[in-house]
Write an enzyme that holds these catalytic residues in place. Sequence first.
Site, mmCIF file in Angstrom:
data_model
loop_
_atom_site.group_PDB
_atom_site.id
_atom_site.type_symbol
_atom_site.label_atom_id
_atom_site.label_comp_id
_atom_site.label_asym_id
_atom_site.label_seq_id
_atom_site.Cartn_x
_atom_site.Cartn_y
_atom_site.Cartn_z
ATOM 1 N N ARG A 18 3.896 -0.938 -6.537
ATOM 2 C CA ARG A 18 3.954 -1.663 -7.814
ATOM 3 C C ARG A 18 2.574 -1.757 -8.456
ATOM 4 O O ARG A 18 2.447 -1.825 -9.673
ATOM 5 C CB ARG A 18 4.578 -3.052 -7.584
ATOM 6 N N LYS B 235 0.474 -0.988 8.488
ATOM 7 C CA LYS B 235 1.849 -0.876 8.976
ATOM 8 C C LYS B 235 1.840 -0.706 10.489
ATOM 9 O O LYS B 235 0.868 -0.193 11.047
ATOM 10 C CB LYS B 235 2.522 0.362 8.349
ATOM 11 N N ASP C 13 1.027 6.263 2.869
ATOM 12 C CA ASP C 13 0.972 4.800 2.814
ATOM 13 C C ASP C 13 0.790 4.222 4.221
ATOM 14 O O ASP C 13 1.753 4.050 4.957
ATOM 15 C CB ASP C 13 2.257 4.258 2.175
#
Length: 495
Positions: free
Chosen positions: A353, A279, A272
């Site tokens: 999600r 990030k 991720d």
Amino acid sequence: MQFSTKVAAGDRIRTACLVVPVRGGQADAATRLLDAAARRRVEAAIASGDLADKAGATLLVALDDERLPRVLLVSFGDGKPVAARTFLEATRAAIRHVAGTGADDAASLLHEVEVTGRALGWKIRSQVLIGAESAYRFDSLKSRKDEGKDKGPRPSRWTMLVGRDEDREAGLEAERAAAIADGMALAKDLGNLPGNICTPTYLADTARRIAREHKLKCDVLDEKQMRALKMGSLLAVARGSEQPPKLIVLHYKGAGARQAPVVLVGKGITFDTGGISLKPGAEMDEMKYDMCGAASVLGTVQAVAALGLRVNLIGVVPTCENMPSGRATRPGDIVTSMSGQTIEILNTDAEGRLILCDALTYVERFKPAAVVDIATLTGACVIALGHHNSGLFSGDDDLAAELLAAGREMNDPCWRMPLDDEYQDLIKSPFADMANIGGRAAGSVTAACFLARYTKAYRWAHLDIAGTAWKSGANKGATGRPVPLLTRFVAGHAK
Ligand code: BES
Ligand code: MN
Ligand code: ZN
């Protein structure tokens, strides 16, 4: 490490190290299992004061007996029943001490200690899980293996000496716990593998291997099949990556076709980066652990299959990589999920999600008895609960109670978090049915609220394992959680 139980018979015990609890200055077992000379040695060692009273203190006593060369004394305080946590810590200390000796096998009497609110099964299981934890190594990617690798971690055998009337139950419990430990080791291995090795394809291959070994059915859906199913949300996350996404479906049939299955859905983001909502660089390597939900599902299916539990279980893993690229989803993009609901993707880093919602719609077809999803979903959950409890979200009190009890019994706890409809307002979008993020407030709750919109067709719970699936710092590594909780939960649905 191999674990077993055995009925202790008289003073004919043969082991490289006998592990004996000491309570109120007494080593009770010593009087039963040692000969007179050995007993005197043990009594003298205790009298010397070298064993601290504090629970968890240990003292090794050498004996002049080749059948029983050592006794490890483990302090449990004054003889009153001890707290569960004290038992766990003392057991950990004992196993660590044995591992530092030359003993290749050990025989334990630790479960003779009375633990408040815990029965024999818990004490047996706890020793197995702690022993397996201490024996776990991840050195497959080192060209020079960790010390002692050729001999394997020590001790290689841990035998629990029980009473004749306890042997059946204790033996069964040890066997169950060993299968769970193997499932945890699989989950740890997958978590610890880096993103360049543990890709979606690697997870699919692992699922197929489990299926082959245990004669399970395994379907792996590819991008084309996901497009046909209109999984627009999952595919929006996968877009930026060169790695093809997969939807893994692993069927274990341990009960008749009429029994509705338990379904576990695990987040499988193999790395991720955050996508276009990139990030920051610090500790970004830890985002290789973003597939630990998926790993816990595979580990649990393996454990359940190994034990042959009489239950139907389906493990589902939506898996892809979250990368930035010229093809990647942008903040503000609106996509249509398999359910038909539209989503404004305001932050591409809230991707878990987005892959889970399509998997949760997909599993409706199985008419499940219950669905539990497991995900390293939010940093906010780590802020709320730290690294001890996983976050549990469910609108179903009975299902929540089952999961809380399973976690407690397995030393793999979770804590119930709120899921009131009032929080749903935080993910409203002016342009789509919902946004994929709320604000900073209640971040783990709004993530769960998002998932709740896709799980109306069945009983559902969500476990946010962002704080519990791995450890940072010097002992960095995947924990194998919540395989123990999940396996216990699934076993509770067995006939
Ligand atoms: N995988 C992360 C969650 C995470 C972060 C787990 C840190 C463990 C440690 C997830 O995909 C994520 O990035 N979540 C965002 C959501 C936010 C953008 C609403 C987060 O928690 O910051
Ligand atoms: Mn993210
Ligand atoms: Zn993530």
